[in-house]
Design an enzyme around this catalytic site. Structure first.
Site, PDB file in Angstrom:
ATOM      1  N   ASP A 173       0.867  -1.188   0.000  1.00 26.84           N
ATOM      2  CA  ASP A 173       0.000   0.000   0.000  1.00 26.84           C
ATOM      3  C   ASP A 173       0.903   1.237   0.000  1.00 26.84           C
ATOM      4  O   ASP A 173       2.013   1.163  -0.526  1.00 26.84           O
ATOM      5  CB  ASP A 173      -0.956  -0.055   1.204  1.00 26.84           C
ATOM      6  CG  ASP A 173      -2.246   0.727   0.963  1.00 26.84           C
ATOM      7  OD1 ASP A 173      -2.149   1.894   0.543  1.00 26.84           O
ATOM      8  OD2 ASP A 173      -3.336   0.183   1.175  1.00 26.84           O
TER       9      ASP A 173
ATOM     10  N   HIS B 161       2.122   1.890  -3.229  1.00 22.13           N
ATOM     11  CA  HIS B 161       1.183   2.825  -3.851  1.00 22.13           C
ATOM     12  C   HIS B 161       1.722   4.258  -3.850  1.00 22.13           C
ATOM     13  O   HIS B 161       0.970   5.204  -3.966  1.00 22.13           O
ATOM     14  CB  HIS B 161      -0.180   2.770  -3.141  1.00 22.13           C
ATOM     15  CG  HIS B 161      -0.905   1.460  -3.326  1.00 22.13           C
ATOM     16  ND1 HIS B 161      -2.181   1.256  -2.873  1.00 22.13           N
ATOM     17  CD2 HIS B 161      -0.531   0.311  -3.931  1.00 22.13           C
ATOM     18  CE1 HIS B 161      -2.559   0.010  -3.175  1.00 22.13           C
ATOM     19  NE2 HIS B 161      -1.565  -0.582  -3.813  1.00 22.13           N
TER      20      HIS B 161
END
Ligand code: NAG
Length: 320
Positions: free
Chosen positions: A254, A277
């Site tokens: 993430d 991310h």
């Protein structure tokens, strides 16, 4: 304004700069780091200012009293529950200013959810982590709704340093689509916090979180979990001020760094992010709440194999 449709305030984001290293050298270095045996390259790439002594050769303080978990009954065999021994060593260390709790090299310690809690502790405690700490695998032994596995709270001057590893053994959690999953290492309500040298890997959810903290330094840290492990943020910041993250490698599933409401004075520099991310502010303003983030700097950072680069995420206003 009658229609306060934007309840999100993001003022004074002074610098939000990303420098991409697309030249040949940078790309090759990145590839090299992903290979086995790339640690020498990693060192050269990330710690140029610290020469040979960085990051794990910081000496023990000569005056520091040492509390080794092995002296408190820890087995370090990877299967015995060493939680009680860690609690004992912490209680002893916590009573003396600038003491050192040692988790020695060459052993693997199985630790259940634990709080190194500080309201009654002396200041400037060092947690010297050179061994490996592992979490129990996902099973009934976990209480439901636990927010974190390893917690340090209400401390004034806390340092975690060393060449050791914190391993959440999180894969059993990743396949679960709902429910609260613990953060591997969380600091709450503390000031003068330093995390350096260690590796945090395979967290159940977020790897390293700072909530309500002031004066935080993270450097020479490695976060490592697969790019497809869900919600495994690298570093999560919330309500924290004066935070520096540098010379750190963040590979996760993430956000490499996630900056939430109440953060200001965050300086991110010389970080390698990917997979992941990217580096994110937010999400801000959930359920029409007001959210403020200010003075965030991201520079000299390599972002590769990520979903996005740097971004600001906001919730939309819900009109009732
Ligand atoms: C912004 O944050 C940096 C730390 O990253 C701090 O040194 C500086 O004083 C802050 N500037 C303002 C205007 O708050």
């Amino acid at each position: 304004m009658k229609n306060q449709s934007m309840k999100i305030c993001m003022f004074a984001i002074l610098t939000f700069v990303l420098v991409w290293f697309l030249q040949h050298e940078g790309v090759n270095a990145t590839r090299g780091m992903q290979q086995r045996g790339g640690s020498r390259l990693l060192k050269e790439t990330f710690y140029p200012r610290y020469g040979e002594t960085f990051p794990n050769a910081l000496p023990y303080r000569k005056t520091s009293t040492i509390f080794n978990v092995l002296s408190f009954g820890a087995k370090g065999d990877g299967t015995s529950d060493d939680t009680k021994a860690f609690e004992g060593a912490w209680l002893a260390a916590c009573k003396l200013e600038a003491s050192t709790m040692v988790v020695p090299k060459g052993s693997v310690f199985l630790i259940k959810p634990i709080s190194f809690s500080g309201p009654n502790c002396e200041s400037n405690i060092v947690f010297q982590l050179d061994g490996t700490i592992i979490a129990p695998k996902r099973s009934g032994s976990w209480e439901s709704g636990l927010l974190q596995w390893l917690e340090f709270t209400k401390l004034n001057g806390i340092t975690i340093r060393g060449s050791g590893v914190i391993d959440g053994q999180g894969s059993g959690w990743w396949s679960e689509s709902s429910g609260t999953k613990p953060t591997a290492l969380r600091f709450y309500g503390s000031s003068d916090v330093t995390v350096t040298g260690i590796t945090i890997q395979n967290s159940q959810q977020t790897h390293l979180k700072f909530d309500n903290c002031q004066s935080v330094q993270v450097f020479g840290v490695t976060v490592s979990s697969p790019g497809d492990s869900p919600n495994t943020d690298g570093i999560h910041l919330q309500n924290s001020q004066d935070v520096t993250i540098h010379s750190t490698k963040l590979a996760c599933g993430d956000d490499c760094v996630s900056i939430q409401t109440g953060c200001s004075g965050v300086n991110i520099q010389n970080v390698d992010c990917g997979p992941g991310h990217g580096i994110s502010i937010g999400s801000l303003g959930k359920d029409n709440t007001r959210a403020c983030v200010s003075n965030i700097t991201v520079r000299d950072t390599k972002i590769h194999d990520t979903m996005t680069g740097v971004r600001i995420k906001t919730w939309q206003v819900i009109n009732s």
